[in-house]
Enzyme design. Sequence first.
Site, PDB file in Angstrom:
ATOM      1  N   VAL A   1      -1.008   4.578  -2.780  1.00 17.61           N
ATOM      2  CA  VAL A   1      -0.987   3.504  -3.778  1.00 17.61           C
ATOM      3  C   VAL A   1      -2.381   3.138  -4.293  1.00 17.61           C
ATOM      4  O   VAL A   1      -2.521   2.184  -5.054  1.00 17.61           O
ATOM      5  CB  VAL A   1      -0.256   2.245  -3.255  1.00 17.61           C
ATOM      6  CG1 VAL A   1       1.234   2.516  -3.120  1.00 17.61           C
ATOM      7  CG2 VAL A   1      -0.857   1.746  -1.947  1.00 17.61           C
TER       8      VAL A   1
ATOM      9  N   TYR B   1     -12.397  -6.855   4.947  1.00 18.62           N
ATOM     10  CA  TYR B   1     -10.981  -7.216   5.080  1.00 18.62           C
ATOM     11  C   TYR B   1     -10.719  -8.603   4.504  1.00 18.62           C
ATOM     12  O   TYR B   1      -9.822  -8.792   3.668  1.00 18.62           O
ATOM     13  CB  TYR B   1     -10.573  -7.148   6.552  1.00 18.62           C
ATOM     14  CG  TYR B   1      -9.109  -7.443   6.792  1.00 18.62           C
ATOM     15  CD1 TYR B   1      -8.140  -6.493   6.511  1.00 18.62           C
ATOM     16  CD2 TYR B   1      -8.699  -8.676   7.309  1.00 18.62           C
ATOM     17  CE1 TYR B   1      -6.796  -6.751   6.729  1.00 18.62           C
ATOM     18  CE2 TYR B   1      -7.357  -8.944   7.526  1.00 18.62           C
ATOM     19  CZ  TYR B   1      -6.412  -7.976   7.236  1.00 18.62           C
ATOM     20  OH  TYR B   1      -5.075  -8.246   7.448  1.00 18.62           O
TER      21      TYR B   1
ATOM     22  N   LYS C   1      -8.552  -9.799   1.190  1.00 21.58           N
ATOM     23  CA  LYS C   1      -7.362 -10.655   1.313  1.00 21.58           C
ATOM     24  C   LYS C   1      -7.509 -11.939   0.497  1.00 21.58           C
ATOM     25  O   LYS C   1      -6.526 -12.500   0.013  1.00 21.58           O
ATOM     26  CB  LYS C   1      -7.085 -10.960   2.787  1.00 21.58           C
ATOM     27  CG  LYS C   1      -6.677  -9.733   3.603  1.00 21.58           C
ATOM     28  CD  LYS C   1      -5.425  -9.077   3.037  1.00 21.58           C
ATOM     29  CE  LYS C   1      -4.896  -7.945   3.886  1.00 21.58           C
ATOM     30  NZ  LYS C   1      -3.687  -7.321   3.326  1.00 21.58           N
TER      31      LYS C   1
HETATM   32  P1  NAP Z   1       2.230  -1.792   8.547  1.00 24.49           P
HETATM   33  O1  NAP Z   1       3.083  -2.473   7.558  1.00 24.49           O
HETATM   34  O2  NAP Z   1       2.862  -1.386   9.840  1.00 24.49           O
HETATM   35  O3  NAP Z   1       1.562  -0.493   8.018  1.00 24.49           O
HETATM   36  C1  NAP Z   1       1.008  -0.339   6.751  1.00 24.49           C
HETATM   37  C2  NAP Z   1       1.420   1.032   6.278  1.00 24.49           C
HETATM   38  O4  NAP Z   1       0.725   1.281   5.056  1.00 24.49           O
HETATM   39  C3  NAP Z   1       1.106   2.188   7.223  1.00 24.49           C
HETATM   40  O5  NAP Z   1       2.261   2.999   7.358  1.00 24.49           O
HETATM   41  C4  NAP Z   1      -0.016   2.913   6.479  1.00 24.49           C
HETATM   42  O6  NAP Z   1      -0.098   4.272   6.745  1.00 24.49           O
HETATM   43  C5  NAP Z   1       0.374   2.657   5.046  1.00 24.49           C
HETATM   44  N1  NAP Z   1      -0.722   2.885   4.129  1.00 24.49           N
HETATM   45  C6  NAP Z   1      -2.041   2.633   4.334  1.00 24.49           C
HETATM   46  N2  NAP Z   1      -2.757   2.986   3.256  1.00 24.49           N
HETATM   47  C7  NAP Z   1      -1.862   3.461   2.346  1.00 24.49           C
HETATM   48  C8  NAP Z   1      -1.986   3.954   1.023  1.00 24.49           C
HETATM   49  N3  NAP Z   1      -3.175   4.062   0.422  1.00 24.49           N
HETATM   50  N4  NAP Z   1      -0.872   4.338   0.350  1.00 24.49           N
HETATM   51  C9  NAP Z   1       0.348   4.239   0.934  1.00 24.49           C
HETATM   52  N5  NAP Z   1       0.521   3.770   2.198  1.00 24.49           N
HETATM   53  C10 NAP Z   1      -0.564   3.386   2.887  1.00 24.49           C
HETATM   54  O7  NAP Z   1       0.928  -2.708   8.856  1.00 24.49           O
HETATM   55  P2  NAP Z   1       0.853  -4.166   9.460  1.00 24.49           P
HETATM   56  O8  NAP Z   1      -0.153  -4.236  10.548  1.00 24.49           O
HETATM   57  O9  NAP Z   1       2.182  -4.652   9.804  1.00 24.49           O
HETATM   58  O10 NAP Z   1       0.214  -4.968   8.249  1.00 24.49           O
HETATM   59  C11 NAP Z   1       0.917  -5.157   7.042  1.00 24.49           C
HETATM   60  C12 NAP Z   1       0.129  -6.088   6.147  1.00 24.49           C
HETATM   61  O11 NAP Z   1      -0.021  -7.353   6.796  1.00 24.49           O
HETATM   62  C13 NAP Z   1      -1.271  -5.590   5.812  1.00 24.49           C
HETATM   63  O12 NAP Z   1      -1.582  -5.873   4.471  1.00 24.49           O
HETATM   64  C14 NAP Z   1      -2.139  -6.410   6.754  1.00 24.49           C
HETATM   65  O13 NAP Z   1      -3.462  -6.557   6.270  1.00 24.49           O
HETATM   66  C15 NAP Z   1      -1.382  -7.724   6.781  1.00 24.49           C
HETATM   67  N6  NAP Z   1      -1.668  -8.573   7.927  1.00 24.49           N
HETATM   68  C16 NAP Z   1      -1.482  -8.109   9.191  1.00 24.49           C
HETATM   69  C17 NAP Z   1      -1.786  -8.939  10.270  1.00 24.49           C
HETATM   70  C18 NAP Z   1      -1.618  -8.489  11.693  1.00 24.49           C
HETATM   71  O14 NAP Z   1      -2.007  -9.242  12.612  1.00 24.49           O
HETATM   72  N7  NAP Z   1      -1.046  -7.313  11.902  1.00 24.49           N
HETATM   73  C19 NAP Z   1      -2.278 -10.226  10.050  1.00 24.49           C
HETATM   74  C20 NAP Z   1      -2.447 -10.663   8.753  1.00 24.49           C
HETATM   75  C21 NAP Z   1      -2.132  -9.828   7.687  1.00 24.49           C
HETATM   76  P3  NAP Z   1      -1.219   4.813   7.780  1.00 24.49           P
HETATM   77  O15 NAP Z   1      -0.759   4.379   9.136  1.00 24.49           O
HETATM   78  O16 NAP Z   1      -1.196   6.268   7.555  1.00 24.49           O
HETATM   79  O17 NAP Z   1      -2.529   4.172   7.431  1.00 24.49           O
END
Ligand code: NAP
Length: 274
Positions: free
Chosen positions: A77, A170, A174
């Site tokens: 993306v 990061y 955000k």
């Molecule tokens: P997730 O949804 O499990 O994973 C994100 C997915 O995006 C992964 O499969 C990743 O693939 C894919 N991806 C990365 N770069 C991409 C690209 N350029 N094109 C297409 N797909 C891509 O992750 P999550 O930890 O649950 O986080 C989801 C969102 O919540 C993120 O925006 C994160 O910043 C936000 N967030 C998370 C937390 C937390 O504590 N986890 C806290 C606050 C906000 P790869 O594995 O190959 O990279």
Amino acid sequence: MVTHQLTGTRRLEGKVAVVTGAGSGATGVGTGQAISTLFAREGANVLLVDRDAARAADTLRQIESEGGVASVFTADVTKSAECKAMAEAAVARYGGLHVLVNNVGILGKGTVVTVDEDEWDQVMTVNLKSMVLTSKHAVPVMAAAGGGSIINISSISALRSIGITGTVPYTVSKGGAMTLTTSMAVQHGRQGVRVNCIAPGFLYTPMVAGTMTPEWREARRNASPLGTEGTAWDVAWACVYLASDEARWVTGAVLPVDGGTLCTTALSAFHDMR
Ligand code: NAP
């Protein structure tokens, strides 16, 4: 692995949803996977967008095992042409595009003194430019059909600094997601396109699981007034609401899903709440 106690009540019946980063985490349920799963349970047809087709296929298997409708679309993306093809695929496969969740996000570290310039560029591209590119191609499709709902996944770290060692790329990306949300809400409101932002707190997801000790995981849990651990499902339920017609008069909002962490101070989190 994928479970959740509540069953779908068809709140998204008839909608076509695109979820970016829909691939499953290797060690648990990621946010994109949880959002996709709940959307399908609520009756949406879901385009599962991820750069890793195999991981998105894991999410697809789960949805199909529950009788839901979804398909994989492999795309990076950060590439405009692939985002255009993504929007076209939603229309070609399901006849429209009503909901877009910009969930893709990667971590980035450093202060302004220590940050690596290439890492800064990469995080801005993956976390923020991707939201612009997917929306660039989704908004016209939504507008032509009378409207839609876009949900940008940000973080509470954009509102409160989360560490002295620094995560400047990061957190700034955000913060940009929040500003992008309010700009888009104003610019596309008259086209019926609602744009909202979710600011998750300290979730336990595959993205962060590999980066922390058991002690740090416990500290994150204790950081919220509720004293419980947030999961991908908590964010996914908020997405269901913002995607649904129940939120028809909600746009430009930033919704924290953080167990109340933004209400606290460091003192309350580290002393009184144990
Ligand atoms: P997730 O949804 O499990 O994973 C994100 C997915 O995006 C992964 O499969 C990743 O693939 C894919 N991806 C990365 N770069 C991409 C690209 N350029 N094109 C297409 N797909 C891509 O992750 P999550 O930890 O649950 O986080 C989801 C969102 O919540 C993120 O925006 C994160 O910043 C936000 N967030 C998370 C937390 C937390 O504590 N986890 C806290 C606050 C906000 P790869 O594995 O190959 O990279």
